[in-house]
Motif scaffolding. Sequence first.
Motif, short mmCIF file in Angstrom:
data_model
loop_
_atom_site.label_atom_id
_atom_site.label_comp_id
_atom_site.label_asym_id
_atom_site.label_seq_id
_atom_site.Cartn_x
_atom_site.Cartn_y
_atom_site.Cartn_z
N ILE A 265 0.79 -1.08 0.02
CA ILE A 265 -0.10 0.01 0.07
C ILE A 265 0.88 1.26 0.19
N GLY A 266 2.17 1.06 0.50
CA GLY A 266 3.23 2.26 0.50
C GLY A 266 2.95 2.83 1.55
N ALA A 267 3.64 4.05 1.75
CA ALA A 267 3.88 4.89 2.93
C ALA A 267 2.54 5.37 3.78
N GLU A 268 1.48 5.36 2.95
CA GLU A 268 0.02 5.67 3.49
C GLU A 268 -0.43 4.80 4.75
N GLY A 269 0.19 3.39 4.43
CA GLY A 269 -0.08 2.39 5.41
C GLY A 269 0.65 2.55 6.80
N LEU A 270 1.72 3.32 6.73
CA LEU A 270 2.49 3.44 8.19
C LEU A 270 1.50 4.20 9.06
N LYS A 271 0.62 5.14 8.87
CA LYS A 271 -0.02 5.76 9.91
C LYS A 271 -1.12 4.75 10.15
N TRP A 272 -1.51 3.72 9.46
CA TRP A 272 -2.57 2.81 9.92
C TRP A 272 -2.13 1.59 10.73
N ILE A 273 -0.87 1.11 10.31
CA ILE A 273 -0.08 0.34 11.41
C ILE A 273 0.18 0.84 12.86
N LYS A 274 0.59 2.09 12.55
CA LYS A 274 1.13 2.79 13.90
C LYS A 274 -0.16 2.99 14.87
N ASN A 275 -1.20 3.49 14.15
CA ASN A 275 -2.39 3.67 14.94
C ASN A 275 -3.12 2.24 15.50
N ALA A 276 -3.01 1.27 14.69
CA ALA A 276 -3.37 -0.11 14.98
C ALA A 276 -2.43 -0.39 16.33
N GLY A 277 -1.27 -0.46 16.25
CA GLY A 277 -0.46 -0.69 17.53
C GLY A 277 -1.02 0.22 18.63
N ARG A 278 -0.87 1.38 18.51
CA ARG A 278 -1.41 2.37 19.55
C ARG A 278 -2.74 1.65 20.26
N ALA A 279 -3.77 1.27 19.32
CA ALA A 279 -4.89 0.98 19.80
C ALA A 279 -4.87 -0.30 20.67
N ALA A 280 -4.19 -1.24 20.37
CA ALA A 280 -3.81 -2.46 20.88
C ALA A 280 -2.82 -2.57 21.83
N ASN A 281 -2.02 -1.39 22.31
CA ASN A 281 -0.89 -1.28 23.07
C ASN A 281 0.13 -1.99 23.08
N MET A 282 0.61 -2.06 21.72
CA MET A 282 1.66 -2.90 21.39
C MET A 282 2.97 -2.21 20.35
N PRO A 283 4.06 -2.34 20.42
CA PRO A 283 4.79 -1.78 19.21
C PRO A 283 4.65 -2.44 17.75
N VAL A 284 5.08 -1.64 16.68
CA VAL A 284 4.79 -2.11 15.40
C VAL A 284 5.89 -2.38 14.88
N ALA A 285 6.02 -3.22 13.79
CA ALA A 285 7.41 -3.35 13.24
C ALA A 285 6.89 -3.42 11.38
N VAL A 286 8.06 -3.00 10.64
CA VAL A 286 7.81 -2.79 9.37
C VAL A 286 8.87 -3.08 8.75
N GLU A 287 8.87 -3.81 7.37
CA GLU A 287 10.11 -4.05 6.47
C GLU A 287 10.50 -2.79 5.74
N VAL A 288 11.76 -2.90 5.70
CA VAL A 288 12.52 -1.54 4.81
C VAL A 288 13.46 -2.16 3.92
N ALA A 289 13.72 -1.55 2.79
CA ALA A 289 14.47 -1.88 1.88
C ALA A 289 15.30 -1.04 1.55
N THR A 290 14.96 0.46 1.52
CA THR A 290 15.66 1.60 1.04
C THR A 290 16.04 2.79 2.11
N PRO A 291 16.81 3.49 1.84
CA PRO A 291 16.91 4.77 2.96
C PRO A 291 15.61 5.30 2.72
N GLN A 292 14.82 5.59 1.80
CA GLN A 292 13.70 6.37 1.91
C GLN A 292 12.64 5.63 2.71
N HIS A 293 12.53 4.46 2.62
CA HIS A 293 11.69 3.66 3.75
C HIS A 293 12.01 4.02 5.09
N VAL A 294 13.43 3.83 5.39
CA VAL A 294 13.58 4.15 6.61
C VAL A 294 13.46 5.64 7.22
#
Length: 254
Positions: free
Chosen positions: A64-93
């Motif tokens: 889905i691209g960068a738009e999905g980052l806020k979705w997973i971050k918000n989901a982690g907050r709602a569930a009270n847990m940290p979140v992890a994402v795969e990165v492959a480029t400096p831009q992803h980082v």
Amino acid sequence: MEIDNQSFINIKNSSSKTFLVAGPCSVESEKQIMSIALNLASNIHLLRGGIWKPRTRPGTFEGIGAEGLKWIKNAGRAANMPVAVEVATPQHVEECLKIQIDVLWIGARTTVSPFSVQAIADALRGEDILVMVKNPISPDLALWMGALERLNLAGITKLVGIHRGFSSAQKGVLRNIPCWRIPLELKRLIPKIPIICDPSHICGNREKLSLIAQEAMDLLFDGLMIEVHEDPDNALSDVQQQITSDEFVQLVDK
């Protein structure tokens, strides 16, 4: 190599023997990742989700691209847990750090390239973040160690290895061959590094998932990373290897 495993221990919680990471192969919608997060909230330590997908051929779902980052971050907050994402480029980082993603992981197709790993390491220089590194797609311990060393030389001391098996031209019942001796040798060479197993990618199917997960636990791996989707048959990627949250709970309760 300097390894600080305290962050891993803190996320895992000392009362738990097995570090559990779960979530969809791909984050597909805000509703999807929120539902998975809430369903898994009391059963896992870390929510995973693919945002950018390195697909073998074009024309398939590449995330889905960068738009999905806020979705997973918000989901982690709602569930009270940290979140992890795969990165492959400096831009992803850069995108992940901007939104304060808690944990990053480097995938097998990236680990195989020293140039790519070095670029990620340079982008992470000076950051205090936990980074998980999957083994390369080829059964090459030196490449796996080299990726960890590059990150370590950039000042990243919070490191975890992920064993997801190795590609082979010989097709069998498993998608990737486990070749257990390689992660065990990595542990011998770097005793302080936690190593978790990704049975979803080793199996490539749901049928063998429990068997491979149990084998990893028997070999004293520190945890498991498993792909979970509430409607696996209609997932946009890796249909065969994802399980529902109910199936996940049954698997880890065994």
